[in-house]
Design a protein around this motif. Structure first.
Motif, PDB file in Angstrom:
ATOM      1  N   ASP A 103      33.549  43.513  33.537  1.00 41.57           N
ATOM      2  CA  ASP A 103      34.829  44.083  33.928  1.00 41.57           C
ATOM      3  C   ASP A 103      35.388  43.385  35.172  1.00 41.57           C
ATOM      4  N   ASN A 104      34.497  42.958  36.065  1.00 36.08           N
ATOM      5  CA  ASN A 104      34.921  42.326  37.318  1.00 36.08           C
ATOM      6  C   ASN A 104      35.344  40.871  37.139  1.00 36.08           C
ATOM      7  N   ARG A 105      34.971  40.250  36.007  1.00 39.26           N
ATOM      8  CA  ARG A 105      35.281  38.826  35.823  1.00 39.26           C
ATOM      9  C   ARG A 105      36.774  38.524  35.926  1.00 39.26           C
ATOM     10  N   LYS A 106      37.583  39.479  35.556  1.00 37.92           N
ATOM     11  CA  LYS A 106      39.034  39.265  35.625  1.00 37.92           C
ATOM     12  C   LYS A 106      39.506  39.029  37.053  1.00 37.92           C
ATOM     13  N   LEU A 107      38.713  39.442  38.049  1.00 36.98           N
ATOM     14  CA  LEU A 107      39.078  39.254  39.452  1.00 36.98           C
ATOM     15  C   LEU A 107      38.908  37.815  39.913  1.00 36.98           C
ATOM     16  N   LEU A 108      38.172  37.012  39.138  1.00 36.53           N
ATOM     17  CA  LEU A 108      37.935  35.622  39.531  1.00 36.53           C
ATOM     18  C   LEU A 108      39.219  34.811  39.614  1.00 36.53           C
ATOM     19  N   LYS A 109      40.198  35.175  38.825  1.00 36.72           N
ATOM     20  CA  LYS A 109      41.454  34.399  38.808  1.00 36.72           C
ATOM     21  C   LYS A 109      42.173  34.445  40.144  1.00 36.72           C
ATOM     22  N   ASP A 110      41.850  35.449  40.964  1.00 38.52           N
ATOM     23  CA  ASP A 110      42.501  35.584  42.265  1.00 38.52           C
ATOM     24  C   ASP A 110      41.613  35.100  43.410  1.00 38.52           C
ATOM     25  N   LYS A 111      40.500  34.446  43.063  1.00 35.31           N
ATOM     26  CA  LYS A 111      39.558  33.984  44.076  1.00 35.31           C
ATOM     27  C   LYS A 111      39.405  32.468  44.026  1.00 35.31           C
ATOM     28  N   THR A 112      39.104  31.877  45.162  1.00 36.80           N
ATOM     29  CA  THR A 112      38.657  30.489  45.211  1.00 36.80           C
ATOM     30  C   THR A 112      37.139  30.498  45.249  1.00 36.80           C
ATOM     31  N   LEU A 113      36.519  29.960  44.207  1.00 36.68           N
ATOM     32  CA  LEU A 113      35.062  29.928  44.128  1.00 36.68           C
ATOM     33  C   LEU A 113      34.538  28.765  44.959  1.00 36.68           C
ATOM     34  N   LEU A 114      33.694  29.075  45.935  1.00 38.01           N
ATOM     35  CA  LEU A 114      33.101  28.055  46.792  1.00 38.01           C
ATOM     36  C   LEU A 114      31.766  27.607  46.199  1.00 38.01           C
ATOM     37  N   ILE A 115      31.623  26.303  46.006  1.00 32.75           N
ATOM     38  CA  ILE A 115      30.399  25.731  45.440  1.00 32.75           C
ATOM     39  C   ILE A 115      29.784  24.794  46.457  1.00 32.75           C
ATOM     40  N   ASP A 116      28.542  25.060  46.827  1.00 30.56           N
ATOM     41  CA  ASP A 116      27.830  24.204  47.776  1.00 30.56           C
ATOM     42  C   ASP A 116      27.550  22.855  47.120  1.00 30.56           C
ATOM     43  N   GLN A 117      28.000  21.787  47.758  1.00 31.48           N
ATOM     44  CA  GLN A 117      27.850  20.452  47.182  1.00 31.48           C
ATOM     45  C   GLN A 117      26.388  20.084  46.944  1.00 31.48           C
ATOM     46  N   ASN A 118      25.482  20.676  47.723  1.00 37.26           N
ATOM     47  CA  ASN A 118      24.063  20.376  47.574  1.00 37.26           C
ATOM     48  C   ASN A 118      23.416  21.115  46.416  1.00 37.26           C
TER      49      ASN A 118
END
Length: 352
Positions: free
Chosen positions: A232-247
Motif C-alpha cells: 500500500d505504501n509503494r505508491k508514496l515512492l513517486k513523491d520521494k527521491t530514492l537515495l542509493i549509496d554508490q558503494n
C-alpha cells in the motif's frame, strides 16, 4: 513458506564462534544483558503484544546513558590522552542518542534521560512510572580505537563504519519493569554496525515507533500485515527521491540501467549524504536499509545449534520511517553482502 518479519541483525555464527573470545559487552549492554538477549528472542518470532505496547504508551520513556567500560578505563589510565578520547567518544555517542530520541520519539507520555546505573536501580525496584530504553553495544577489541577516535573527533565516516560491519552490532531495546526485579522485554532492534551513526539510531527509533503504532492499530499483527502495508505504501515512492549509496551498487550497474527498472526519481550518492537525510528526517527522500527477515537454525555439531539470519532490503521514508518497498538481495547470508544492489533489486522495489 512462513516468514516472520523481524527488525534484527545477526553476525553470522561461524564468525562469532571464531572470534568469541574477542567479544565484550560494554556500557548499557553489560547492565541490560538479560534484557537485550531475552528481547532478541521475543522480537525474532513475534511482534510485541498490545498490552505491552499499551503499557509503554502509558509511561514516560526513560533512556539510559551509555556506561563507560570499566576494563577499558583501567587499561587507559596510564595514557591520559587516550582515556580522555575514550570518555569523549562515550559522551558523543550519548549525544547522538539524545538527539535522535528528542527528534523522533513521540510515543508515550514524554522522555527523560538518566545514568544507566540509576535507571537499572529504578527498574529493579519495579518503578512503574517508566518504560526503559537502552542502547547496548557488542564490540570486539580489534579496530576498537578507530571508533573511539571517530566519535571523539566527530569524524565518523564510511570507512570507520565498514570496519564495524564485521565487528559487532548495536541493540536498541525497550522494556517494562517485570516481576522479581527482572525487566520484561518488549521489543528490540539490532543495527548492523558496532558503533552506530546518528542516522542509524534515528532509523531504528522510527522503525520501532512505527511497529508500536501498528500493534496498537492491529493487535494480532503478522508478517502478512507488514507485506500488505508495504504494498500500500509503494505508491508514496513517486513523491520521494530514492537515495542509493554508490558503494552498494553491484559492479556494472549504471544510472541508465537503474532508470530502466525504477520509474521514479533517484540519486546515487554517498554515506554522509544519506546519514544526514536520515538524521534530519528530511521530507521528500527515502533510503535503503538491509534487515533480516528469517532466522534459520544451523547445526554446529555436538548437539549445538546457532541462529543464521537471511536478509532483505527495505526502502524507508526519511521523514516518518514508513517502509515503502522491499527486495531480496543478491546474497543474503551476511549484512555486507546483503547490502549489494543489483538490477533485480531495483526492479523489485516497485513491483508487487
Amino acid at each position: 513458506m512462513e516468514i516472520e518479519f523481524i527488525f534484527k541483525s545477526f553476525v553470522v555464527w561461524n564468525k562469532i564462534k571464531a572470534k568469541m573470545n574477542k567479544i565484550k559487552l560494554t556500557g548499557t549492554a553489560i547492565l541490560l544483558s538479560v534484557l537485550l538477549f531475552s528481547s532478541n528472542i521475543n522480537a525474532q518470532f513475534k511482534y510485541p503484544t498490545k498490552s505491552q505496547v499499551s503499557a509503554v504508551k502509558g509511561k514516560i520513556l526513560l533512556v539510559s546513558y551509555i556506561l563507560e567500560d570499566r576494563n577499558t578505563v583501567d587499561k587507559l589510565r596510564e595514557t591520559p590522552e587516550k582515556l580522555a578520547q575514550y570518555r569523549n567518544s562515550i559522551n558523543y555517542l550519548d549525544t547522538l542518542l539524545r538527539r535522535s530520541v528528542g527528534k523522533v520519539w513521540k510515543f508515550g507520555k514524554g522522555v527523560e534521560f538518566m545514568a544507566a546505573l540509576d535507571a537499572a536501580k529504578l527498574m529493579a525496584e519495579g518503578n512503574s512510572k517508566y518504560a526503559y530504553m537502552g542502547l547496548g553495544i557488542t564490540e570486539r577489541k580489534t579496530h576498537e580505537w578507530y571508533y573511539i577516535q571517530g566519535y571523539d573527533s566527530n569524524m565518523y565516516h564510511k570507512s570507520i563504519r565498514d570496519i564495524g560491519k564485521d565487528n559487532g552490532y548495536a541493540v536498541l531495546s525497550v522494556s517494562l519493569p517485570g516481576s522479581n526485579k527482572k525487566p520484561e522485554p518488549v521489543y528490540s532492534i539490532d543495527m548492523d554496525v558496532t558503533y552506530p551513526a546518528q542516522g542509524d539510531i534515528t532509523s531504528a527509533l522510527q522503525l520501532m515507533e512505527n511497529e508500536f503504532l501498528l500493534v496498537m492499530k492491529k493487535p494480532e499483527t503478522k508478517f502478512d500485515d507488514f507485506e500488505s502495508e508495504v504494498k500500500d505504501n509503494r505508491k508514496l515512492l513517486k513523491d520521494k527521491t530514492l537515495l542509493i549509496d554508490q558503494n552498494q551498487l553491484e559492479r556494472g550497474v549504471t544510472e541508465a540501467e537503474i532508470s530502466k527498472y525504477y520509474p521514479y526519481t533517484f540519486k546515487i550518492t554517498d554515506f554522509d549524504t544519506i546519514n544526514d537525510i536520515e538524521t534530519n528526517c528530511t521530507a521528500g527522500y527515502a533510503y535503503i536499509l538491509t534487515m533480516p527477515y528469517k532466522i534459520s537454525t544451523m547445526n554446529m555439531g555436538s548437539g549445538s545449534t546457532a541462529p543464521i539470519a537471511t536478509y532483505f532490503q527495505i526502502i524507508v521514508s526519511a521523514n516518518d520511517g514508513k517502509v515503502l518497498g522491499r527486495a531480496v538481495p543478491p546474497k543474503t547470508e551476511t549484512p555486507d553482502k546483503a547490502e549489494h544492489i543489483g538490477k533485480k533489486q531495483v526492479k523489485d522495489y516497485t513491483e508487487e
